[in-house]
Motif scaffolding. Structure first.
Motif, mmCIF file in Angstrom:
data_model
loop_
_atom_site.group_PDB
_atom_site.id
_atom_site.type_symbol
_atom_site.label_atom_id
_atom_site.label_comp_id
_atom_site.label_asym_id
_atom_site.label_seq_id
_atom_site.Cartn_x
_atom_site.Cartn_y
_atom_site.Cartn_z
ATOM 1 N N ALA A 262 92.636 150.965 97.757
ATOM 2 C CA ALA A 262 91.947 150.671 99.019
ATOM 3 C C ALA A 262 92.183 151.430 100.200
ATOM 4 O O ALA A 262 91.354 151.767 101.147
ATOM 5 N N GLU A 263 93.542 152.330 99.921
ATOM 6 C CA GLU A 263 93.853 153.261 101.142
ATOM 7 C C GLU A 263 92.832 154.507 101.074
ATOM 8 O O GLU A 263 92.496 154.924 102.024
ATOM 9 N N ILE A 264 92.454 154.815 99.978
ATOM 10 C CA ILE A 264 91.653 156.091 99.845
ATOM 11 C C ILE A 264 90.313 155.439 100.456
ATOM 12 O O ILE A 264 89.403 156.325 101.277
ATOM 13 N N PHE A 265 89.788 154.194 100.104
ATOM 14 C CA PHE A 265 88.508 153.674 100.617
ATOM 15 C C PHE A 265 88.777 153.765 102.230
ATOM 16 O O PHE A 265 87.658 154.209 102.793
ATOM 17 N N GLY A 266 89.769 153.218 102.587
ATOM 18 C CA GLY A 266 89.759 153.191 104.049
ATOM 19 C C GLY A 266 89.780 154.408 104.772
ATOM 20 O O GLY A 266 89.018 154.586 105.887
ATOM 21 N N ALA A 267 90.308 155.342 104.157
ATOM 22 C CA ALA A 267 90.231 156.714 104.830
ATOM 23 C C ALA A 267 89.060 157.606 104.784
ATOM 24 O O ALA A 267 88.747 158.242 105.643
ATOM 25 N N SER A 268 88.259 157.081 103.821
ATOM 26 C CA SER A 268 86.965 157.618 103.837
ATOM 27 C C SER A 268 85.665 156.872 104.110
ATOM 28 O O SER A 268 84.641 157.105 103.562
ATOM 29 N N ARG A 269 85.826 155.550 104.634
ATOM 30 C CA ARG A 269 84.942 154.658 104.996
ATOM 31 C C ARG A 269 83.643 155.015 105.680
ATOM 32 O O ARG A 269 84.063 155.861 106.603
ATOM 33 N N ARG A 270 82.512 155.005 105.205
ATOM 34 C CA ARG A 270 81.417 155.425 106.130
ATOM 35 C C ARG A 270 80.778 154.536 106.939
ATOM 36 O O ARG A 270 80.912 153.220 106.709
ATOM 37 N N ASP A 271 80.264 154.697 108.103
ATOM 38 C CA ASP A 271 79.581 153.688 109.081
ATOM 39 C C ASP A 271 78.469 152.914 108.446
ATOM 40 O O ASP A 271 77.933 152.067 108.944
ATOM 41 N N ASN A 272 77.736 153.654 107.245
ATOM 42 C CA ASN A 272 76.417 153.064 107.209
ATOM 43 C C ASN A 272 76.316 152.149 105.782
ATOM 44 O O ASN A 272 75.610 152.124 105.056
ATOM 45 N N LEU A 273 77.652 151.526 105.647
ATOM 46 C CA LEU A 273 77.593 150.563 104.699
ATOM 47 C C LEU A 273 77.086 149.269 104.832
ATOM 48 O O LEU A 273 76.714 149.003 106.103
ATOM 49 N N LYS A 274 76.539 148.522 103.876
ATOM 50 C CA LYS A 274 75.987 147.180 104.044
ATOM 51 C C LYS A 274 76.682 146.204 104.956
ATOM 52 O O LYS A 274 77.998 146.187 104.627
ATOM 53 N N GLN A 275 76.136 145.626 105.828
ATOM 54 C CA GLN A 275 76.910 144.893 106.588
ATOM 55 C C GLN A 275 77.114 143.657 105.973
ATOM 56 O O GLN A 275 76.361 143.181 105.227
ATOM 57 N N GLY A 276 78.273 142.940 106.216
ATOM 58 C CA GLY A 276 78.690 141.556 105.783
ATOM 59 C C GLY A 276 79.270 141.657 104.388
ATOM 60 O O GLY A 276 79.581 140.579 103.780
ATOM 61 N N VAL A 277 79.573 142.795 103.980
ATOM 62 C CA VAL A 277 80.256 142.930 102.646
ATOM 63 C C VAL A 277 81.781 142.529 102.762
ATOM 64 O O VAL A 277 82.352 143.084 103.773
ATOM 65 N N ARG A 278 82.240 141.441 102.032
ATOM 66 C CA ARG A 278 83.737 141.149 101.928
ATOM 67 C C ARG A 278 84.528 142.170 101.195
ATOM 68 O O ARG A 278 84.128 142.415 100.029
ATOM 69 N N TYR A 279 85.746 142.158 101.798
ATOM 70 C CA TYR A 279 86.746 143.172 101.061
ATOM 71 C C TYR A 279 87.911 142.381 100.764
ATOM 72 O O TYR A 279 88.566 141.916 101.722
ATOM 73 N N PHE A 280 88.508 142.650 99.486
ATOM 74 C CA PHE A 280 89.815 142.210 99.413
ATOM 75 C C PHE A 280 90.653 143.106 98.437
ATOM 76 O O PHE A 280 90.063 144.198 97.610
ATOM 77 N N VAL A 281 91.776 142.878 98.508
ATOM 78 C CA VAL A 281 92.831 143.986 97.813
ATOM 79 C C VAL A 281 93.964 143.283 97.422
ATOM 80 O O VAL A 281 94.712 142.249 97.998
#
Length: 332
Positions: A262-281
């Motif tokens: 989750a930390e790796i994802f958060g550090a490289s998160r992009r702006d053009n991701l699908k809106q409304g996706v729910r994230y759980f960790v």
């Protein structure tokens, strides 16, 4: 029996049979399972099964009768004092560094429980020499340290608890992945999610068996709820971003199997991701990841449970491996 490593299958089974016979789990008046049955039950070769019984026969614990099979020697002179658990005089646990020693929530729970039970606690670094007596109880995480211990000690003599992973010969305390996944999916369904990705990650301190169980719990919940699943076992971020930006395949929810992923994802998160996706960790940290629903496992509860397991004085309780599951809660 030739010298072998402490984790050889033949030696594991030989010790297990010895424990069962010693504590009257096996009927001393009936023949033991045949070699073919041992092969089938434990998925081992005929030669490995033979070595198990050969080791027990050379000790005099069992004997064979041509054409009839193997039997327990009812006159074997068991040393009854050796079956009694010695008083626990200390608990030993391991840390990788001074930094971990300061911040480990697992160690915090161990400290609290040993203090309450008035049992001395000894903390060793992985590099420290192993000097453990039969009066010691050991708490260890799955790592190279565990394998060093396994090769040096007979666990039927020293009480050892493995924290947050599995090992077939040990008592274990582990976070309840099935309960956690069920709760995550309950929340997903309330949010209307009908497809999900589980993003694992191979390089975590979680332990591969534990991570595999989370993957299994994920596929099980998807199956029983008719939710479209997708597994990213390697935790590959490029593949995850590719999924999230593909309008045809983008999931409604992403579940991260460990903090580091989750930390790796958060550090490289992009702006053009699908809106409304729910994230759980799944997390053992007390901080909440921004924009993610965190299912918090308590390392402190895990440490307390490990100490309580070590304090069990019944020899029967330590005869066969046991797994205790610790539940978590939403970090809100």
């Amino acid at each position: 029996m030739p010298k072998e490593s402490r984790n050889s299958i033949a030696l594991q089974l030989s010790l297990d049979f010895e424990r069962r016979i010693r504590h009257n789990v096996l009927d001393r008046n009936a023949p033991l399972p045949s070699l073919k049955e041992i092969c089938r039950l434990h998925q081992i070769s005929y030669m490995t099964a033979y070595r198990v019984y050969d080791d027990l026969a050379r000790k005099g614990i069992i004997y064979s009768i041509n054409g009839k099979g193997y039997f327990i020697n009812k006159d074997y002179p068991w040393d009854t004092e050796r079956t009694v658990l010695l008083p626990l005089e200390e608990i030993v646990t391991f840390v990788s560094s001074e930094e971990e020693k300061r911040r480990s929530t697992l160690l915090r729970g161990i400290l609290a429980e040993t203090e309450q039970a008035s049992i001395p606690l000894r903390i060793l670094k992985y590099s420290d020499p192993l000097k453990l007596s039969e009066h010691s109880g050991v708490i260890v995480r799955y790592s190279g340290t565990l394998m060093r211990l396994y090769q040096k000690l007979e666990y039927r003599r020293i009480r050892v608890v493995l924290s947050n992973n599995y090992f077939p010969e040990l008592h274990c305390v582990i976070h309840d992945n099935f309960d956690a996944m069920k709760n995550i999916f309950d929340r997903m369904e309330r949010c209307g999610c009908r497809s999900a990705v589980f993003c694992g990650g191979l390089f975590t301190d979680l332990g591969q068996a534990n991570l595999n169980e989370r993957e299994y719990a994920f596929t099980w919940e998807c199956s029983r709820r008719s939710i479209t699943p997708h597994l990213l076992v390697s935790g590959n971020m490029e593949e995850l971003f590719s999924l999230l930006t593909d309008p045809r395949r983008a999931p409604d929810a992403v579940i991260f199997g460990a903090n580091v992923t989750a930390e790796i994802f958060g550090a490289s998160r992009r702006d053009n991701l699908k809106q409304g996706v729910r994230y759980f960790v799944f997390t053992t940290e007390e901080n909440i990841f921004t924009g993610m629903n965190s299912w918090l496992f308590s390392g402190e509860k895990l440490g307390r449970a490990a100490v309580k397991m070590l304090l069990e004085t019944s020899s029967e309780a330590w005869m066969l491996p046991n797994v205790q599951r610790i539940k978590g809660a939403w970090a809100e």
